[in-house]
Write an enzyme that holds these catalytic residues in place. Structure first.
Site, mmCIF file in Angstrom:
data_model
loop_
_atom_site.group_PDB
_atom_site.id
_atom_site.type_symbol
_atom_site.label_atom_id
_atom_site.label_comp_id
_atom_site.label_asym_id
_atom_site.label_seq_id
_atom_site.Cartn_x
_atom_site.Cartn_y
_atom_site.Cartn_z
ATOM 1 N N ASP A 85 -8.649 -4.396 -6.303
ATOM 2 C CA ASP A 85 -8.199 -3.650 -5.126
ATOM 3 C C ASP A 85 -9.003 -2.359 -4.978
ATOM 4 O O ASP A 85 -9.029 -1.531 -5.879
ATOM 5 C CB ASP A 85 -6.708 -3.328 -5.260
ATOM 6 C CG ASP A 85 -6.071 -2.924 -3.947
ATOM 7 O OD1 ASP A 85 -6.667 -2.095 -3.228
ATOM 8 O OD2 ASP A 85 -4.970 -3.418 -3.646
ATOM 9 N N HIS B 32 -7.460 -5.798 -0.820
ATOM 10 C CA HIS B 32 -6.323 -4.871 -0.857
ATOM 11 C C HIS B 32 -5.036 -5.679 -0.794
ATOM 12 O O HIS B 32 -4.689 -6.242 0.241
ATOM 13 C CB HIS B 32 -6.429 -3.917 0.328
ATOM 14 C CG HIS B 32 -5.433 -2.803 0.323
ATOM 15 N ND1 HIS B 32 -5.058 -2.143 -0.821
ATOM 16 C CD2 HIS B 32 -4.737 -2.229 1.337
ATOM 17 C CE1 HIS B 32 -4.188 -1.203 -0.527
ATOM 18 N NE2 HIS B 32 -3.966 -1.247 0.776
ATOM 19 N N SER C 112 0.835 -1.188 0.000
ATOM 20 C CA SER C 112 0.000 0.000 0.000
ATOM 21 C C SER C 112 0.880 1.252 0.000
ATOM 22 O O SER C 112 1.726 1.399 -0.886
ATOM 23 C CB SER C 112 -0.955 -0.058 1.195
ATOM 24 O OG SER C 112 -2.001 0.863 1.057
#
Length: 516
Positions: free
Chosen positions: A455, A485, A229
């Site tokens: 995602d 995610h 991320s």
């Protein structure tokens, strides 16, 4: 402004895991120094229980083979432009390699996202998922500067944060808008009052320089890195600053480095809407009756009606707090980070339709870093501080109103919510650094860039943008056709084999590899 979904998105935190388990059943200044900080020796000791700013909880459990996690403190310059000046303490955690010493590659440094997530709590929470990598690496993570025990940014206290997150984050009239802007301004002033000395020094470029110091102190010639991320942005900035020091690196759940904060928020509106669409389709496709509606559109229509009703009349959440429209929206967003959490979204919606907002509020709490004791980690304070120090644009209420139609077109559920989130830096005490990060890294070793087509928080298109921005011969794209995610922890053997093959044996998969 309640922090809806962090502008660059967070990997699931240890706090989230603890709260979801319930559903199923500050660092100090280090002083100043004239010493060469790269020559410092770390003193590794048994890890304490996580601090309140890290999310609380128990000390890390033993590793699968019975070894224990060890923690240490690293001194780093407060201001990297004044490396001999004041220092801060950075918290690190490590699990030493389990394999033979002659097979050890070095340290593998993790950042799990946020910005603002505590690596000291998250790495042991996910430790078993990376045990195969421990055969040849010391697994290492850290609380980045401004986070948790690493001179954690302090803004409002627990009681103030409860009030802050009860605010209406999607104002419908001038009075609600003024309340939102005033609450945002108060939060930002509290950050300046309690952490003003630190705020100019929590940029991603500062954290990247900290990572190169860690590399040196850990004794590695190259930085081997696993970023998830926001950790992909941090890794990209590191590669830009130190291309010759990049070792084997993996970026998973990839931030688009070409976007400014407005574009990133709009991309997230589209991403979360796509994930919600997929959730609704999944429910409607099941052989048994979907408990949330007769069709995917019916599921989404009922969610929209629930949110509209909550805007007029909140329902009981976790006493004495109520489930507001904003809290429900953040709870829905949190549940879309992983397909494994869709069952909790189903349960939370069913209960909310019956007037009980507890489950959705627990999900919202996990987004905001609140544990069941009512204590908040500093993830929201750190998230705002790092984003506002990084991002140059500042948006007014007029800017948001002008952009609302575009955001609403992207998502009827999340559009307003993410558009109004753009005012979070409007009254910030420190100027933002740039429109978007520079991640160009000519000459760096190959970086494996893994994008997930479903995602919600870091939309799939960002992976290709990262590959292009890193430069020719550096980024190698791998696609996972899935949900949630990130990809490495999705359960895909194809993804895990590709990532492990690179990190453990140096085998770079063919560019454009697709895993289903």
């Amino acid at each position: 402004m309640p922090n809806p979904s962090p502008p660059r998105a967070a990997a699931l935190t240890a706090t989230a895991l603890l709260l979801l388990a319930a559903l199923a059943g500050c660092g100090d200044d280090g002083g100043s120094t004239d010493e060469d900080l790269s020559a410092q020796k770390l003193s590794w000791k048994d890890c304490p229980e996580p601090s309140e700013s890290e999310g609380g909880g128990d000390a890390p459990s033993p590793l699968p083979d019975g070894d224990t996690w060890k923690c240490a403190t690293l001194k780093a310059p407060l201001d990297w432009d004044k490396p001999k000046g004041d220092t801060i303490d950075l918290a690190l955690i490590r699990a030493q390699a389990s394999g033979a010493e002659d097979r050890r590659i070095g340290s593998l440094l993790f950042n799990f996202g946020g910005p603002g997530g505590s690596g000291v709590t998250t790495l042991p929470a996910f430790g078993k998922d990376y045990d195969e990598l421990r055969a040849r690496y010391d697994l290492v993570s850290f609380d980045p500067r401004g986070v948790g025990r690493s001179a954690g940014v302090k803004c409002e206290d627990n009681e103030q944060l409860d009030e802050y997150f009860q605010q209406d984050g999607t104002p419908d009239d001038d009075a609600e808008q003024r309340t939102l802007l005033d609450g945002t301004k108060e939060f930002n002033k509290a950050c300046e009052k309690n952490s003003g000395k630190l705020l100019p020094h929590v940029r991603t470029t500062d954290a990247a320089r900290d990572m190169d110091l860690m590399r040196q102190v850990l004794g590695d010639d190259e930085l081997h890195y696993f970023g998830i991320s926001y950790g992909t942005e941090l890794g990209g900035v590191y590669a830009h600053l130190f291309p010759e020091k990049v070792g084997r690196a993996v970026f998973d759940a990839v931030v688009d480095p070409t976007q400014n904060s407005e574009q990133g928020s709009l991309g997230q509106a589209k991403g979360f809407q796509l994930a919600l669409d997929n959730f609704a389709e999944d429910c409607a496709s099941k052989a048994e009756e979907c408990p949330l509606g007769d069709s995917a559109q019916d599921v989404k229509d009922r969610i929209a009606k629930l949110l509209a009703d909550l805007d007029d009349k909140p329902i009981p959440g976790i006493f004495p707090r109520q489930l507001t429209q904003t809290a429900a929206t953040s709870g829905i967003a949190q549940s879309l980070y992983s397909k494994e959490f869709w069952e909790y979204l189903t349960e939370g919606l069913q209960q909310a339709y019956d007037g009980d907002g507890k489950v959705l509020m627990l999900l919202s709490d996990s987004m905001n870093g609140r544990n069941q004791d009512g204590e908040y980690s500093n993830i929201s304070a750190a998230n705002v501080s790092i984003n506002c120090a990084d991002d140059k644009p500042r948006y007014t209420a007029a800017d948001v109103r002008a952009k609302l139609p575009e955001f609403r077109e992207a998502s009827s559920v999340f559009g307003d919510y993410l558009a109004w989130g753009m005012v979070g830096c409007t009254d910030w005490a420190v100027a933002g650094d740039a429109d978007h990060p520079d991640v160009s890294a000519p000459g760096a070793a190959p970086i494996l860039v893994v994008g997930n087509t479903g995602d919600p928080a870091t939309p799939y298109e960002g992976a290709r943008k990262m590959v292009d921005a890193l430069g020719k011969g550096v980024g190698v794209e791998l696609t996972y056709k899935g949900q949630g995610h990130g990809a490495y922890d999705s359960g895909s053997k194809c993804v895990r084999d590709a990532v492990n093959g690179y990190l453990l044996n140096g085998r770079v998969p063919a560019a454009g590899t697709v895993c289903s």
